[in-house]
Design a protein around this motif. Structure first.
Motif, PDB file in Angstrom:
ATOM      1  N   ALA A 125     -17.545  15.464 -12.282  1.00 23.30           N
ATOM      2  CA  ALA A 125     -17.345  15.650 -13.712  1.00 23.30           C
ATOM      3  C   ALA A 125     -17.265  14.327 -14.446  1.00 23.30           C
ATOM      4  O   ALA A 125     -17.841  14.165 -15.514  1.00 23.30           O
ATOM      5  CB  ALA A 125     -16.062  16.456 -13.937  1.00 23.30           C
ATOM      6  N   GLU A 126     -16.595  13.342 -13.855  1.00 24.61           N
ATOM      7  CA  GLU A 126     -16.298  12.129 -14.611  1.00 24.61           C
ATOM      8  C   GLU A 126     -17.313  11.014 -14.408  1.00 24.61           C
ATOM      9  O   GLU A 126     -17.640  10.288 -15.333  1.00 24.61           O
ATOM     10  CB  GLU A 126     -14.908  11.599 -14.225  1.00 24.61           C
ATOM     11  N   VAL A 127     -17.802  10.869 -13.205  1.00 28.95           N
ATOM     12  CA  VAL A 127     -18.692   9.749 -12.936  1.00 28.95           C
ATOM     13  C   VAL A 127     -20.147  10.176 -13.013  1.00 28.95           C
ATOM     14  O   VAL A 127     -20.945   9.597 -13.740  1.00 28.95           O
ATOM     15  CB  VAL A 127     -18.388   9.123 -11.565  1.00 28.95           C
TER      16      VAL A 127
ATOM     17  N   GLU B 109       0.823  -1.189   0.000  1.00 27.57           N
ATOM     18  CA  GLU B 109       0.000   0.000   0.000  1.00 27.57           C
ATOM     19  C   GLU B 109       0.861   1.244   0.000  1.00 27.57           C
ATOM     20  O   GLU B 109       1.728   1.412   0.850  1.00 27.57           O
ATOM     21  CB  GLU B 109      -0.950   0.022   1.194  1.00 27.57           C
ATOM     22  N   ILE B 110       0.627   2.106  -0.983  1.00 21.42           N
ATOM     23  CA  ILE B 110       1.296   3.397  -1.007  1.00 21.42           C
ATOM     24  C   ILE B 110       0.253   4.434  -0.611  1.00 21.42           C
ATOM     25  O   ILE B 110      -0.839   4.454  -1.178  1.00 21.42           O
ATOM     26  CB  ILE B 110       1.853   3.704  -2.415  1.00 21.42           C
ATOM     27  N   PRO B 111       0.539   5.259   0.416  1.00 24.24           N
ATOM     28  CA  PRO B 111      -0.451   6.245   0.852  1.00 24.24           C
ATOM     29  C   PRO B 111      -0.906   7.114  -0.309  1.00 24.24           C
ATOM     30  O   PRO B 111      -0.103   7.433  -1.198  1.00 24.24           O
ATOM     31  CB  PRO B 111       0.323   7.080   1.879  1.00 24.24           C
ATOM     32  N   HIS B 112      -2.184   7.465  -0.312  1.00 24.08           N
ATOM     33  CA  HIS B 112      -2.693   8.319  -1.395  1.00 24.08           C
ATOM     34  C   HIS B 112      -3.928   9.050  -0.907  1.00 24.08           C
ATOM     35  O   HIS B 112      -4.698   8.522  -0.108  1.00 24.08           O
ATOM     36  CB  HIS B 112      -3.033   7.488  -2.623  1.00 24.08           C
ATOM     37  N   TYR B 113      -4.083  10.271  -1.364  1.00 22.72           N
ATOM     38  CA  TYR B 113      -5.307  11.038  -1.104  1.00 22.72           C
ATOM     39  C   TYR B 113      -6.051  11.330  -2.397  1.00 22.72           C
ATOM     40  O   TYR B 113      -7.218  11.021  -2.543  1.00 22.72           O
ATOM     41  CB  TYR B 113      -4.996  12.376  -0.425  1.00 22.72           C
ATOM     42  N   CYS B 114      -5.341  11.941  -3.344  1.00 22.56           N
ATOM     43  CA  CYS B 114      -6.068  12.401  -4.533  1.00 22.56           C
ATOM     44  C   CYS B 114      -6.312  11.265  -5.528  1.00 22.56           C
ATOM     45  O   CYS B 114      -7.254  11.308  -6.300  1.00 22.56           O
ATOM     46  CB  CYS B 114      -5.328  13.555  -5.210  1.00 22.56           C
ATOM     47  N   TRP B 115      -5.481  10.250  -5.479  1.00 25.90           N
ATOM     48  CA  TRP B 115      -5.676   9.145  -6.413  1.00 25.90           C
ATOM     49  C   TRP B 115      -6.835   8.271  -5.946  1.00 25.90           C
ATOM     50  O   TRP B 115      -6.969   7.948  -4.765  1.00 25.90           O
ATOM     51  CB  TRP B 115      -4.408   8.302  -6.508  1.00 25.90           C
ATOM     52  N   HIS B 116      -7.707   7.924  -6.877  1.00 24.36           N
ATOM     53  CA  HIS B 116      -8.807   7.021  -6.573  1.00 24.36           C
ATOM     54  C   HIS B 116      -8.910   6.077  -7.761  1.00 24.36           C
ATOM     55  O   HIS B 116      -8.882   6.519  -8.908  1.00 24.36           O
ATOM     56  CB  HIS B 116     -10.110   7.821  -6.400  1.00 24.36           C
ATOM     57  N   PRO B 117      -9.016   4.797  -7.534  1.00 23.56           N
ATOM     58  CA  PRO B 117      -8.990   3.860  -8.664  1.00 23.56           C
ATOM     59  C   PRO B 117     -10.088   4.143  -9.674  1.00 23.56           C
ATOM     60  O   PRO B 117      -9.954   3.782 -10.851  1.00 23.56           O
ATOM     61  CB  PRO B 117      -9.175   2.492  -7.986  1.00 23.56           C
ATOM     62  N   GLY B 118     -11.149   4.801  -9.257  1.00 27.71           N
ATOM     63  CA  GLY B 118     -12.253   5.021 -10.183  1.00 27.71           C
ATOM     64  C   GLY B 118     -12.218   6.390 -10.827  1.00 27.71           C
ATOM     65  O   GLY B 118     -13.141   6.756 -11.546  1.00 27.71           O
ATOM     66  N   LEU B 119     -11.205   7.189 -10.538  1.00 26.33           N
ATOM     67  CA  LEU B 119     -11.170   8.554 -11.061  1.00 26.33           C
ATOM     68  C   LEU B 119      -9.869   8.774 -11.823  1.00 26.33           C
ATOM     69  O   LEU B 119      -8.925   7.987 -11.710  1.00 26.33           O
ATOM     70  CB  LEU B 119     -11.276   9.561  -9.904  1.00 26.33           C
ATOM     71  N   SER B 120      -9.865   9.872 -12.560  1.00 26.09           N
ATOM     72  CA  SER B 120      -8.631  10.183 -13.306  1.00 26.09           C
ATOM     73  C   SER B 120      -7.529  10.604 -12.332  1.00 26.09           C
ATOM     74  O   SER B 120      -7.789  10.885 -11.171  1.00 26.09           O
ATOM     75  CB  SER B 120      -8.909  11.320 -14.291  1.00 26.09           C
TER      76      SER B 120
ATOM     77  N   GLN C 187     -24.653  12.513  -5.900  1.00 27.83           N
ATOM     78  CA  GLN C 187     -23.787  13.456  -5.204  1.00 27.83           C
ATOM     79  C   GLN C 187     -23.244  12.928  -3.882  1.00 27.83           C
ATOM     80  O   GLN C 187     -22.164  13.314  -3.448  1.00 27.83           O
ATOM     81  CB  GLN C 187     -24.541  14.752  -4.943  1.00 27.83           C
ATOM     82  N   MET C 188     -23.958  12.026  -3.222  1.00 32.44           N
ATOM     83  CA  MET C 188     -23.475  11.604  -1.916  1.00 32.44           C
ATOM     84  C   MET C 188     -22.199  10.770  -2.005  1.00 32.44           C
ATOM     85  O   MET C 188     -21.530  10.543  -0.999  1.00 32.44           O
ATOM     86  CB  MET C 188     -24.562  10.865  -1.147  1.00 32.44           C
ATOM     87  N   ASN C 189     -21.872  10.327  -3.219  1.00 29.48           N
ATOM     88  CA  ASN C 189     -20.608   9.611  -3.365  1.00 29.48           C
ATOM     89  C   ASN C 189     -19.411  10.502  -3.069  1.00 29.48           C
ATOM     90  O   ASN C 189     -18.341  10.014  -2.726  1.00 29.48           O
ATOM     91  CB  ASN C 189     -20.485   9.031  -4.769  1.00 29.48           C
ATOM     92  N   VAL C 190     -19.606  11.830  -3.193  1.00 25.79           N
ATOM     93  CA  VAL C 190     -18.465  12.701  -2.892  1.00 25.79           C
ATOM     94  C   VAL C 190     -18.098  12.591  -1.409  1.00 25.79           C
ATOM     95  O   VAL C 190     -16.953  12.771  -1.021  1.00 25.79           O
ATOM     96  CB  VAL C 190     -18.739  14.179  -3.267  1.00 25.79           C
ATOM     97  N   ILE C 191     -19.091  12.278  -0.587  1.00 30.33           N
ATOM     98  CA  ILE C 191     -18.813  12.094   0.844  1.00 30.33           C
ATOM     99  C   ILE C 191     -17.874  10.912   1.020  1.00 30.33           C
ATOM    100  O   ILE C 191     -16.958  10.940   1.833  1.00 30.33           O
ATOM    101  CB  ILE C 191     -20.130  11.843   1.597  1.00 30.33           C
ATOM    102  N   ASP C 192     -18.126   9.861   0.245  1.00 27.94           N
ATOM    103  CA  ASP C 192     -17.296   8.662   0.382  1.00 27.94           C
ATOM    104  C   ASP C 192     -15.917   8.846  -0.241  1.00 27.94           C
ATOM    105  O   ASP C 192     -14.937   8.338   0.283  1.00 27.94           O
ATOM    106  CB  ASP C 192     -17.993   7.463  -0.267  1.00 27.94           C
TER     107      ASP C 192
END
Ligand code: SF4
Ligand code: SF4
Ligand code: SF4
Ligand code: SF4
Ligand code: FES
Lengths: 522, 187, 359
Positions: free
Chosen positions: A158-160, A29-40, A190-195
């Protein structure tokens, strides 16, 4: 196919893969905040720094393409020191609201600060303050101070959700997220942004301050909102469901779910929940014992025999439908049907079919048989009796009117409805999808496990138990002791499910044997 | 070294008659009876007399407010989580102002509490303290579940060296800092 | 009024009065004694003791009594019922009966028997049955050991008790306890002449004429009443509670009561035999004009002496550790018995010599 080494592990990865993906696949595991497997990839948080042999500076793993003979070190002193420094920078203006922050306990900032951060800050000046509790909509609350500007939320919209509603405004350390043109979030996801928000900047208005997340008992289940069957985690406490959040399933919903699905739990502890079986005596429903009610129900069904109209809810599990079908077969009635249930439809997750298990019903053949009639015939034809398994007709006044004229009406359901009040002769209290175990088949034919998260009120029985008991009274076949028993019975007898293992369905489910229902009569 | 043989002293005739040693013993006890020769009563007559409690004494946990009379507790539930016998139950609630959160219900079951002081230790807001109160009794179990009001009232009463009343004005500082940056957090 | 006073003069009337007086003084003494025991124990151990019920906690015993009455009365299933129930009663009755012949004041005795002291010994030796029966009937090992110890101990020391007391009767020449008392109040008889006055009357007490006898009697009395250092029958560190281990509630309280009543009885006897009974160097006749007051005064004198003795007994209990059983037997048979016999012979010779001399 580049071949590289991460932390001494050599691996071959598909072309175009990034280091963070390669590491993840290898269990590093490499720490990450902005990277999300489902996003660019945005590459703006810098917490994913790793050391790459031959490169003078640390590199962000999320935006570094794997190359042949690359040697990556995630745990070198240099990499660790770099990440600790990034952590310190991220926390410079962070308010450390953890005691009142709903994210606490599942906050990546807390996790990484604890695991890879420093225990104090070298920053001595007043923190920059930004607006707190800003409403983005009546579902999402925003706290600008806690935001680390990773833009996951912006990219999600924007993407999903395909509605570009969020953006970053202001400059420098005054940067904050805002809804474009000062409006409200409007999209249905929109509630996915919470997750996706790795910190407590975006929180749920619904779950706000209800409970700390570490007190929740989590059950891995399936959403009962529509026939997509999004995988969810149901969090409950004090025997009450407090929130429903999506659970990753690459075959079904990836990481997302719609907002409507999150509110399916709302009626779960309504005052109209049924807590005891009832029999109509002298025109009024009166509570009675289970034995009494089951006997009366069995007698009514037997009397109606082949002239019984059965409505089997598309919200029942496969096992329950199977038991219901067995009962109906024994009575010899061809009149069985599923009431369609409308739901919003879009081209992402929502299917437009509000019955979570209509595919299961089709696979099991819950539809009018040869010479049988369905729900639509209720007004035009008189039935000796009717049985509503988990269903009601509150939304169809004429049908309800006709139903109340039947000689015997059995209603099995979790809530008191107009139907049970007006038409039922026997009412058996069932449970909601949050209160039982079972399986659903989703729109694409995937058999998925539904898990119990809370205990039903009063003396309510899970529907499979009710149906098992009814069947035992009518046919003498033994009642299944657990939903797993019923599932095994069903798999043995029904080709669509043959050979499926109850425990082997796992967290992501398995495909049904015959994805296309054979000879669906409608 | 298997055993040591203790040599018994040879008793004198007076000792062997028992009379002299017994008389000696009786003089000793008489002294204690009459509190002579530096002996004194050690019994403390509770409840007329009470201990002077040491500073670190851990009595019943109580809630305190800050110098401006605001609830310090933000219902973060850390105490509820850490409490070994699960004596604390909290239902968080939302309030107006920059703090956003305060307990709606805050019960401590004093029958369960083991006075370990973990709650005081863990509290990030210094809102809960171990008081000096040890006279806790009631006639029903329900009575021994102390609600929020009672805990605050006890907190008022048992300010220890001003420690429990110290003027943590975290949110005043927050608001004024924000105001200096042109941001109004009080709305 | 006169009629009433006259009725008191009749045998029946006076008997009623005596019973009332003796019957009230003794229980009050016992309750006081229990309180005293606990207070003295506390003081010796630098504690305060019961001080809540009534002034100085004096009513503590009554509170305890109430408590005992309301406690559950457990009857173990494995006991011999008749014997088990009989034992506590046997523990209380003998000391109370023995008290009947002890003069509390001039003529204030329920029964003025010629054989007074023999009656006391006779009754008090019945007390051993209570202990032995209680221990045996309880059908429990601790109780049984306690009971067996009690019977052996009481029989051994009764002997010494009797022999020690004999000296007094040799001097007095009578077994009537009333005579024993008056004999000590005459003043010394030297050279055949009677000396009056404080000192002669003081040294007329038998304790000066019979010092060794008094000491032996006192020690034997401790053993007779199972008091420390001779409380082996109920040695709590070895036997739980000894012979009354299986008793609860009021039945236990009766054993308790019996023990303390026995203490009062034996202290009364000691007072009568050695400390001049109700007399006080002539001061006992202070209120000779008013008989009622006179009697009350004499009872007070007697009670005062008894309380002093009781206090001493308690004091000893909280000072001296318990004897071992072999030590107890050794002391009783090998030392006190020979010494008391020797003392008896000496007393007999001295009395004879004195009689020769005086004549
Ligand atoms: S976002 Fe995380 S670190 Fe920040 S206040 Fe919330 S829980 Fe704490
Ligand atoms: S609100 Fe959350 S997801 Fe959006 S940018 Fe800030 S931290 Fe990232
Ligand atoms: S003192 Fe310990 S037991 Fe008592 S409430 Fe606090 S944490 Fe719980
Ligand atoms: S730890 Fe402190 S702030 Fe948190 S709930 Fe307990 S008392 Fe309140
Ligand atoms: S995760 Fe790589 S920069 Fe944010």
């Amino acid at each position: 196919m580049p071949k590289l080494t991460i932390d001494g592990k050599t691996m071959e990865v598909p072309k175009g893969a990034t280091v963070i993906q390669a590491a993840r696949a290898a269990g590093i595991e490499i720490p990450h905040y902005c990277w999300h497997p489902g996003l660019s990839v945005a590459g703006n948080c810098r917490i994913c720094l790793v050391e790459v042999e031959g490169m003078p500076t640390l590199q962000i793993a999320c935006n570094l393409l794997c190359a042949d003979n690359m040697v990556v070190r995630t745990q070198s002193e240099k990499a660790k020191g770099g990440r600790a420094d990034v952590m310190e920078l991220l926390l410079i203006n962070h308010p450390l609201d953890c005691p009142i922050c709903d994210q606490a306990g599942e906050c990546k900032l807390q996790e990484y600060s604890f695991r890879i951060g420093k225990d104090r800050s070298s920053f001595d000046f007043p923190k920059v303050h930004k607006p707190k509790h800003v409403r983005f909509s009546d579902k999402v609350m925003f706290d600008a101070e806690r935001c680390i500007l990773c833009t996951r939320c912006v990219r999600f919209c924007a993407e999903v959700a395909k509605r570009d509603e969020l953006d970053i405004v202001n400059r420098g350390d005054r940067n904050e997220i805002a809804v474009k043109r000062g409006g409200e979030l409007e999209n249905d996801y929109q509630m996915n942004v919470i997750d996706v928000c790795p910190v407590g900047a975006l929180t749920s208005m619904d779950f706000r301050f209800k409970s700390r997340v570490w007190f929740l008992e989590n059950a891995k289940s399936v959403c009962s909102g529509c026939s997509r069957g999004c995988n969810v985690t149901v969090g409950s406490r004090w025997n009450r469901v407090l929130r429903v959040i999506p659970r990753e399933n690459p075959h079904v919903n990836q990481w997302w779910m719609c907002d409507a699905g999150r509110f399916t739990y709302k009626g779960n502890d309504a005052d109209t929940r049924l807590g005891a079986p009832m029999i109509r005596k002298n025109g009024a429903l009166a509570e009675c014992s289970w034995d009494e009610a089951l006997d009366a129900a069995a007698k009514g069904l037997r009397d109606a025999g082949a002239d019984l109209l059965a409505l089997v809810s598309g919200r029942l599990t496969n096992e329950e439908m199977w038991l219901a079908k067995d009962v109906l077969a024994h009575l010899g009635t061809p009149h069985r049907d599923v009431k369609p249930r409308a739901f919003a439809k879009d081209d992402f997750l929502r299917t437009g079919d509000g019955n979570p298990n209509s595919r299961g019903a089709a696979l099991l053949g819950i539809a009018p048989g040869t010479g049988g009639s369905g729900l639509t015939s209720l007004g035009s034809r008189a039935f000796r009796g009717a049985a509503l398994f988990g269903e009601d007709l509150d939304d169809r006044p004429e049908a309800l009117e006709a139903l109340s004229k039947c000689g015997f009406v059995l209603v099995v359901g979790s809530h008191e409805t107009e139907t049970s009040r007006r038409a039922a002769h026997v009412v058996l209290p069932g449970v909601t999808p949050f209160e039982k175990d079972g399986t659903y088949v989703n729109v694409s034919g995937r058999v998925q496990r539904l898990a119990r998260s809370v205990i039903a009120p009063g003396e309510a029985w899970p529907d499979w138990k009710i149906l098992g008991a009814l069947r035992a009274r009518l046919t003498g076949a033994p009642a299944p002791r657990t939903p797993a028993d019923a599932f095994a019975e069903m798999c043995a007898a029904s080709p669509a499910f043959s050979g499926l293992p109850w425990n082997g369905l796992g967290e992501h489910g398995a495909d049904a044997r015959t994805p296309e229902p054979a000879g669906a009569a409608r | 070294m298997a055993y040591v043989k203790v040599k018994r002293r040879k008793l004198t005739f007076a000792e062997r008659t028992y009379v002299a040693p017994i008389a000696k013993g009786m003089v000793t006890t008489l002294k204690h009876m009459l509190q002579l020769g530096g002996t004194e009563r050690v019994t403390m007559e509770y409840p007329e007399q009470k201990w002077k409690l040491p500073d670190r004494y851990r009595g019943a946990p109580v809630l305190v407010k800050d110098a401006a009379g605001r609830e310090k507790c933000v219902s973060c539930s850390m105490c509820e989580y850490v409490c070994p016998p699960r004596a604390i139950s909290i239902i968080p609630g939302e309030i107006d102002g920059p703090v956003e959160k305060a307990p709606k219900v805050f019960d401590i079951d004093m029958l369960r509490c083991i006075f370990c002081g973990y709650c005081e230790e863990v509290c990030p807001e210094e809102a809960i303290f171990m008081s000096e109160e040890y006279e806790l009794c009631g006639q029903t179990r329900a009575e021994m579940v102390f609600p929020k009001d009672k805990l605050y009232a006890m907190g008022e009463k048992f300010g220890r060296d001003g420690r429990t009343k110290d003027p943590v004005k975290k949110y005043d500082r927050l608001v004024s800092e924000a105001a200096a940056q042109g941001l109004d957090l009080t709305k | 009024m006169d009629a009433v006073m006259n009725w008191f003069g009749t045998p029946v009337g006076s008997a009623v009065v005596k019973v009332l007086v003796v019957g009230n003084v003794v229980p009050l003494l016992v309750s006081f004694l229990v309180w005293l025991e606990r207070r003295v124990a506390a003081w010796i151990q630098d504690r305060t003791g019961p001080n809540r019920v009534g002034p100085f906690g004096l009513l503590q015993s009554f509170a305890d009594l109430l408590k005992f009455i309301f406690k559950e009365d457990v009857l173990p299933g494995h006991v011999n019922k008749p014997m088990y129930l009989l034992a506590p009663a046997l523990a209380v009755i003998p000391p109370l009966v023995a008290l009947a012949v002890i003069p509390f004041a001039d003529r204030m005795m329920i029964a003025d028997l010629d054989t007074g002291v023999l009656a006391v010994f006779a009754f008090s030796s019945i007390g051993v049955y209570a202990l032995a029966l209680g221990g045996w009937a309880s059908n429990s090992k601790y109780a049984l050991i306690g009971g067996v110890r009690a019977s052996a101990q009481l029989i051994s020391y009764e002997l010494v008790l009797g022999l020690a007391a004999l000296g007094v009767f040799m001097i007095t020449g009578s077994l009537r306890l009333h005579d024993v008392v008056t004999d000590q109040a005459n003043g010394l008889l030297i050279d055949g002449t009677l000396r009056d006055g404080f000192l002669p009357k003081f040294f007329d007490w038998n304790i000066w004429k019979q010092p060794l006898g008094a000491l032996l009697f006192f020690i034997a009395a401790l053993a007779e009443t199972n008091r420390a250092p001779f409380d082996l029958p109920e040695a709590e560190s070895e036997l739980a509670a000894g012979y009354h281990t299986e008793y609860s509630s009021m039945k236990f309280a009766l054993f308790f009561l019996g023990e303390y009543a026995a203490m009062v009885a034996i202290s009364g006897l000691f007072t009568t035999l050695y400390l001049g009974g109700w007399t006080l160097f002539g001061a006992e006749n202070l209120f000779a004009g008013t008989p009622a007051l006179q009697t009350a005064w004499q009872i007070a004198i007697f009670t005062g002496k008894v309380v002093f003795l009781l206090f001493t007994i308690i004091w000893i209990r909280w000072t001296v550790p318990r004897f071992r059983y072999d030590q107890l037997m050794d002391l009783g048979w090998k030392r006190m018995l020979p010494i008391s016999i020797g003392w008896l012979v000496f007393t007999a010779l001295a009395t004879w010599a004195y009689a020769q001399h005086v004549r």
